[in-house]
Design an enzyme around this catalytic site. Structure first.
Site, mmCIF file in Angstrom:
data_model
loop_
_atom_site.group_PDB
_atom_site.id
_atom_site.type_symbol
_atom_site.label_atom_id
_atom_site.label_comp_id
_atom_site.label_asym_id
_atom_site.label_seq_id
_atom_site.Cartn_x
_atom_site.Cartn_y
_atom_site.Cartn_z
ATOM 1 N NE ARG A 286 -4.131 -1.592 -0.129
ATOM 2 C CZ ARG A 286 -4.146 -2.532 -1.074
ATOM 3 N NH1 ARG A 286 -3.157 -2.639 -1.950
ATOM 4 N NH2 ARG A 286 -5.178 -3.370 -1.156
ATOM 5 C CD GLU A 315 -2.154 2.943 -5.936
ATOM 6 O OE1 GLU A 315 -0.952 2.859 -5.694
ATOM 7 O OE2 GLU A 315 -2.895 1.966 -6.129
ATOM 8 C CG HIS A 335 -2.316 -1.128 -7.245
ATOM 9 N ND1 HIS A 335 -2.866 -0.437 -6.203
ATOM 10 C CD2 HIS A 335 -2.268 -2.419 -6.830
ATOM 11 C CE1 HIS A 335 -3.153 -1.258 -5.206
ATOM 12 N NE2 HIS A 335 -2.793 -2.478 -5.570
#
Lengths: 368, 368
Positions: A286, A315, A335
């Site tokens: 994260r 993000e 991601h």
């Protein structure tokens, strides 16, 4: 099917079945699906016992659409961008029994509120462990070996330019694997759960000799597990340490811990200043765990060698002005840790199974 | 030291030694070093028994400089770009006893000519095995997981753009590691030497189940070794096969074979057409083994999923017009397989040891 759905259950081949189950139609629970699930969709569409409302476009589900369509729903299948909060639960009303997220993370879901309203919550751990461990190792290699810069150079034609002078130490970086003349490597894990352990397994053939990790202060040490892992992987050291030693001793440091307040900016300027100048930081968990500004400074001022990130705080709003995007020694991907066909299909299947289990009061394969 | 050298041996601390060895100065053999060897240079500069001529710039050695300075030399330390041919040997004259190349490849050296003139040749195998195996695995992961495109997207600000719609199969690629629902993987090796076996070792924790390889038709099968590897790595299959089966069955195909006429364009259009549509090709050995035009077609027409290349035929003259540079599914880095500080220092040390051994009629650690 309600309006808003993409597919119809009432094809000719379903006529007989439709008549058999027609007396159930009044009680078929409504479920809202926030994204088309590709090859997993037949698992939903082939069911006669649910009323499916599917976000019809191949992009993120709009909030207004979701708030409108969730009225009276018994279940909803969400992804990371969908905030499951009081607003959404109020829009749904008292009919909502289950929220199923196609993700291992659940910071988008207000868990205390869910408990209060007795709504079950499913998620998709385990199935993405291997895919994320794969990309974690890849980012460690890319960050160490300058492969962001090297890749860009070739794609921009720089290999052919006269100033590309091959010399013995051009593009050199620290080597992940050990060699006869450099026989020790310490890998560190901030968080030592499933993905960290799967990453460690992948590191063993690189000749890793020392593994240290830091866990949540509230978690209990697992001495037996650690001893078993140390023996299995023939490591000189496998030890739970404090964050100070983790920063000081790791050649490669992997951030693999949940997000949230407890882990917010654990990797900050103080932490980064303790790290080795030839070390590499990898974050595939994260973005909030790492202070982006501090990391950019650490790279620019060469406190550490490089960084490989699949996640960044804030993000997806990561523009070319972002301090980490501007750092050549920072390798970033958007991601995509679990982005393989195999794993995403498994995640979608698990999310559907959780949804169905929660809808009908049955077992949910992974319930929070 | 002759003119052209960068460093002086006659520092004050060397005064006594210089006087002791001064009577040897007439017979000190001259050696030409074609590139500054960084932290390995003291191994040469600290010696009193050789006369060093060092290319003084931090870029490729100019041919004219080399032809001029090699006159009367007893030894020369070269790298891949230096062609060691009749022209160079004639320029050196009969004094030349040893050529030491800081590389595992030796296609730049005319070996039959060297044998004819009784000049010993050293190279640097083994020491780069681990570094190249590291980058081989990295390129397999990058090519499968679309990480060239993903990296470029983030660096160009595309993560923040509204059209970056996260959906369940965005950026998905084939998964290198196995999963419960996808439990088999076949890796193939074109060439099964040291680097291939070091790569296989790294693939084992990914759950690889089948390993097939093709070797030179003139090499003898090594059944005992293969049985031992299969047992060690708990593989369902480890088998030497022909090129046809190698192409048809590999999920990831690693090109790890020497260059030269015997392997020229083994991977051509016919070979690539047999490969699986979700397979990945990795080449970290020699560009000449793969037909670049055929590979570009294979990627464009989706005969295979992706490619990861550290070497390309015609390198370094690889411009933005090159068909592989233009293919988004092709990840390329500029021949940096052995580019780690640890390995390049080991290679430089080995090249120096070979040079000294050859100069004084002693043992060369790795002689061709």
């Amino acid at each position: 099917m309600s309006s808003g759905s993409m597919a119809s259950l009432s094809s000719p081949s379903h006529t007989r079945l439709t008549s058999i189950v027609s007396h159930l139609s009044d009680v078929r629970p409504k479920v809202v699906i926030c994204r088309h699930l590709g090859p997993a969709m037949p698992l939903l569409l082939d069911r006669k016992d649910i009323d499916i409302v599917l976000w019809p476009e191949d992009r993120g589900c709009e909030r207004a659409w979701l708030l409108e369509n969730i009225k009276g729903a018994a279940g909803v299948l969400v992804l990371l961008p969908e905030r499951v909060n009081e607003e959404l639960l109020d829009a749904a009303g008292p009919s909502l029994r289950v929220v199923s997220t196609m993700s291992v993370g659940y910071e988008h879901i207000d868990l205390p509120l869910m408990a209060k309203r007795k709504i079950r919550v499913g998620y998709t751990p385990d199935v993405l462990t291997e895919a994320v461990a794969d990309i974690t190792l890849m980012l460690a290699l890319m960050a160490g070996r300058n492969d962001g810069v090297a890749y860009s150079l070739v794609k921009n034609g720089g290999w052919a330019k006269p100033n590309f002078g091959w010399s013995p130490f051009t593009f050199c970086g620290p080597q992940l694997s050990t060699t006869a003349s450099s026989p020790a490597r310490t890998v560190g894990f901030l968080g030592f759960g499933r993905i960290a352990q799967a990453t460690l397994a992948r590191l063993v053939p690189f000749g890793i000799t020392h593994c240290i990790y830091t866990s949540s202060p509230t978690s209990r040490p697992d001495v037996a597990r650690d001893a078993a892992l140390q023996t299995k992987y023939n490591l000189k050291v496998l030890e739970r340490v404090d964050a100070d030693r983790l920063a000081r001793e790791s050649d490669v440091l992997f951030v693999l811990t949940p997000g949230g307040k407890e882990t917010y900016h654990i990797v900050d300027a103080t932490f980064l200043r303790k790290m080795k100048p030839m070390s590499v930081l990898v974050n595939t968990s994260r973005g909030s765990v790492v202070d982006s500004d501090a990391l950019a400074t650490a790279l620019r001022e060469k406190w550490i060698w490089g960084a490989g990130l699949d996640v960044v705080e804030g993000e997806p709003a990561i523009t070319t002005d972002h301090p980490l995007v501007k750092e050549p020694q920072c390798v970033m991907v958007p991601h995509i840790g679990s982005a393989t066909f195999q794993t995403r299909l498994d995640m979608a299947t698990r999310a559907i199974d959780n949804l169905i289990g929660g809808l009908f009061g049955g077992e949910m394969p992974a319930e929070l």
